[in-house]
Write an enzyme that holds these catalytic residues in place. Structure first.
Site, PDB file in Angstrom:
ATOM      1  N   GLU A   1      -9.658   5.964   3.112  1.00  0.00           N
ATOM      2  CA  GLU A   1     -10.298   5.139   3.797  1.00  0.00           C
ATOM      3  C   GLU A   1      -9.405   3.744   4.008  1.00  0.00           C
ATOM      4  O   GLU A   1      -8.469   3.880   3.655  1.00  0.00           O
ATOM      5  CB  GLU A   1     -11.416   4.533   2.650  1.00  0.00           C
ATOM      6  CG  GLU A   1     -11.048   3.629   1.568  1.00  0.00           C
ATOM      7  CD  GLU A   1     -10.077   3.850   0.890  1.00  0.00           C
ATOM      8  OE1 GLU A   1     -10.160   5.163   0.393  1.00  0.00           O
ATOM      9  OE2 GLU A   1      -9.253   3.144   0.281  1.00  0.00           O
TER      10      GLU A   1
ATOM     11  N   SER B   1       1.723  -9.822  -0.509  1.00  0.00           N
ATOM     12  CA  SER B   1       1.195  -8.159  -0.675  1.00  0.00           C
ATOM     13  C   SER B   1       1.529  -7.792   0.741  1.00  0.00           C
ATOM     14  O   SER B   1       1.734  -6.387   0.826  1.00  0.00           O
ATOM     15  CB  SER B   1      -0.361  -8.028  -0.945  1.00  0.00           C
ATOM     16  OG  SER B   1      -1.051  -8.995  -0.087  1.00  0.00           O
TER      17      SER B   1
ATOM     18  N   LYS C   1       0.648  -1.146   0.013  1.00  0.00           N
ATOM     19  CA  LYS C   1       0.010   0.127   0.160  1.00  0.00           C
ATOM     20  C   LYS C   1       0.837   1.543  -0.035  1.00  0.00           C
ATOM     21  O   LYS C   1       0.481   2.356  -0.588  1.00  0.00           O
ATOM     22  CB  LYS C   1      -0.672  -0.042   1.281  1.00  0.00           C
ATOM     23  CG  LYS C   1      -1.958  -1.124   1.115  1.00  0.00           C
ATOM     24  CD  LYS C   1      -2.952  -0.927   0.183  1.00  0.00           C
ATOM     25  CE  LYS C   1      -4.008  -2.239   0.193  1.00  0.00           C
ATOM     26  NZ  LYS C   1      -5.327  -1.910  -0.718  1.00  0.00           N
TER      27      LYS C   1
HETATM   28  C1  LIG Z   1      -1.781  -6.670   2.754  1.00  0.00           C
HETATM   29  C2  LIG Z   1      -2.885  -6.463   1.895  1.00  0.00           C
HETATM   30  N1  LIG Z   1      -2.852  -7.297   0.798  1.00  0.00           N
HETATM   31  C3  LIG Z   1      -3.925  -6.898  -0.035  1.00  0.00           C
HETATM   32  C4  LIG Z   1      -4.912  -6.126   0.371  1.00  0.00           C
HETATM   33  C5  LIG Z   1      -6.189  -5.972  -0.928  1.00  0.00           C
HETATM   34  O1  LIG Z   1      -6.095  -4.836  -1.485  1.00  0.00           O
HETATM   35  P1  LIG Z   1      -5.715  -4.971  -3.046  1.00  0.00           P
HETATM   36  O2  LIG Z   1      -6.735  -5.706  -3.811  1.00  0.00           O
HETATM   37  O3  LIG Z   1      -6.012  -3.352  -3.395  1.00  0.00           O
HETATM   38  O4  LIG Z   1      -4.446  -5.414  -3.345  1.00  0.00           O
HETATM   39  C6  LIG Z   1      -4.661  -5.538   1.280  1.00  0.00           C
HETATM   40  C7  LIG Z   1      -5.895  -4.390   1.890  1.00  0.00           C
HETATM   41  O5  LIG Z   1      -6.068  -3.754   2.837  1.00  0.00           O
HETATM   42  C8  LIG Z   1      -3.750  -5.567   2.286  1.00  0.00           C
HETATM   43  O6  LIG Z   1      -3.726  -4.883   3.442  1.00  0.00           O
END
Ligand SMILES: Cc1ncc(COP(=O)(O)O)c(C=O)c1O
Length: 397
Positions: free
Chosen positions: A114, A380, A92
């Site tokens: 948000e 992620s 993020k």
């Molecule tokens: C670690 C992590 N991975 C994935 C996501 C999902 O978001 P996005 O689909 O935008 O990657 C989030 C959302 O808060 C997150 O904190």
């Protein structure tokens, strides 16, 4: 092949999806943003400051790690793209830095955001502390409770966290409140959206800012494998930003199969799910035309997932298009499958993933790989914020 098939067009559409369906009061803000974003993102001055912060502050490039024991388990070669090692613990921050740099160049003084899992809120609060900007973060009350460490971090960073009590008090409701705030302060406020959702230009802008992920994968795979593309890319999807970043530079490479993991919750037909791509129909949510979980009357359904970052009843228009064009395979990973996958990665590789990323890992057992396949899976985020949920659900594995 039509090379533009998967990219945004000049009106902000990906095929049938996207656009900007906004109230009149936001028209000026969104037009101002649309006019500014490409000019700023393509300027040398922005590129230089963004690249320098990604390197020196975030710690990029994030490693591309060959997970040997996981590879052995699934009978192919699995590389993990380690977004969990970024400063603040997830992908993020890439987007938050880019958008706050843009906000400054647009002369905005106040930042709103948000957040669901709290990662985007923490990332935005972090960048606001760094750049001395006022920051207000909207977060559903349910998420405030299940991600309270991130709430404390945001406060420590100097942000104001506003708990949202409407709906089922999660990400959708937090987004509604942030949009309401933006409507009331169009002059001085910049809204940092955390995913590839919202009205055009947000989905395209967030995808571009996250595209550093696939830019690095290309270089890193070249070094490791002597070719710059994998056979498979796997990522989880909430709104879609880590997945968009992971696939961005591979959209037109047919050799690369894309697997998106959405949150099945307790099962896609259980009534407790956030598998939007599979359960959704064409509708409008938060300013974009996309697949939306809705009832027969078009009322948005409350999504459910054990993971706060994935329970959103919409999906980025880019992903809705990839799925309907059959460019991406979409799998629903249930809560128990994700939790099992998180424990598995922890025991095999010593990496505790975020619950969201655990959904991408849960997809591994649903794909038939060949021994020669090269797979890149994006982790992620890191699992620190999810320790309580893991401990409360240990019986699932
Ligand atoms: C670690 C992590 N991975 C994935 C996501 C999902 O978001 P996005 O689909 O935008 O990657 C989030 C959302 O808060 C997150 O904190």
């Amino acid at each position: 092949m039509n090379r533009k098939k998967y990219q945004v067009d000049s009106n902000g559409y990906y095929g049938n999806f996207g656009g900007a369906y906004i109230p009149e009061i936001l028209h000026r803000c969104v037009t101002e943003l649309k006019d500014a974003y490409l000019r700023v993102l393509d300027s040398d001055d922005f590129k230089q400051e963004f690249a320098q912060l990604l390197r020196d502050y975030v710690g990029r490039p994030s490693p591309l790690y060959l997970a040997n024991r996981l590879s052995e388990k699934y009978g192919c070669k699995i590389y993990l793209k380690r977004e969990d090692l970024n400063h603040t613990g997830a992908h993020k921050i890439n987007n938050a830095i880019g958008q706050v740099l843009l906000a400054r160049r647009m002369g905005k003084k106040r930042i709103i955001a948000e957040t669901g899992a709290g990662q985007h809120g923490v990332a935005t609060a972090t960048v606001c502390a760094l750049m001395n900007m006022e920051c207000v973060v909207y977060m559903g009350e349910t998420d405030v409770a299940r991600q309270h460490i991130n709430v404390e971090k945001m406060k420590m960073l100097g942000a104001e966290v506003r708990p949202v009590t409407s709906g089922n008090k999660t990400l959708k409701d937090a987004t509604n409140e942030a949009i309401r705030d933006w409507c009331c302060h169009p002059e001085d406020t910049y809204y940092v959206i955390g995913s590839t959702v919202g009205p055009h230009p947000y989905p395209d802008m967030v995808a571009r800012l996250q595209s550093v992920i696939s830019e690095e994968i290309k270089k890193q795979l070249m070094e490791h494998e002597g070719r710059d593309y994998p056979d498979y890319l796997i990522a989880c999807v909430g709104g879609g930003s880590n997945a968009a970043g992971t696939v961005y530079h591979y959209l037109n490479n047919d050799k690369v199969k894309i697997v998106l993991a959405e949150a099945g919750g307790k099962g896609i037909h259980s009534g407790y799910s956030a598998a939007t791509i599979q359960l959704g129909r064409l509708g409008i949510i938060h300013g974009a035309k996309t697949l939306v979980m809705q009832d027969e009357d078009g009322q948005i359904l409350e999504p459910y997932s054990v993971s706060a970052g994935l329970d959103y009843p919409g999906i980025g228009p880019l992903h809705a298009n990839l799925a309907t064009q059959h460019r991406a395979t979409v799998l629903a990973i249930n809560d128990d499958e994700a939790i099992r996958a998180a424990y598995e990665l922890t025991r095999l590789e010593g990496i505790i993933p975020a619950l969201e990323s655990a959904h991408a890992l849960g997809a591994l057992e649903k794909v038939s790989f060949r021994p020669e396949d090269i797979v890149v899976l994006t982790v992620s985020g890191r699992g620190d914020k999810d320790m309580e949920t893991y401990l409360n659900n240990v019986q699932m594995c």
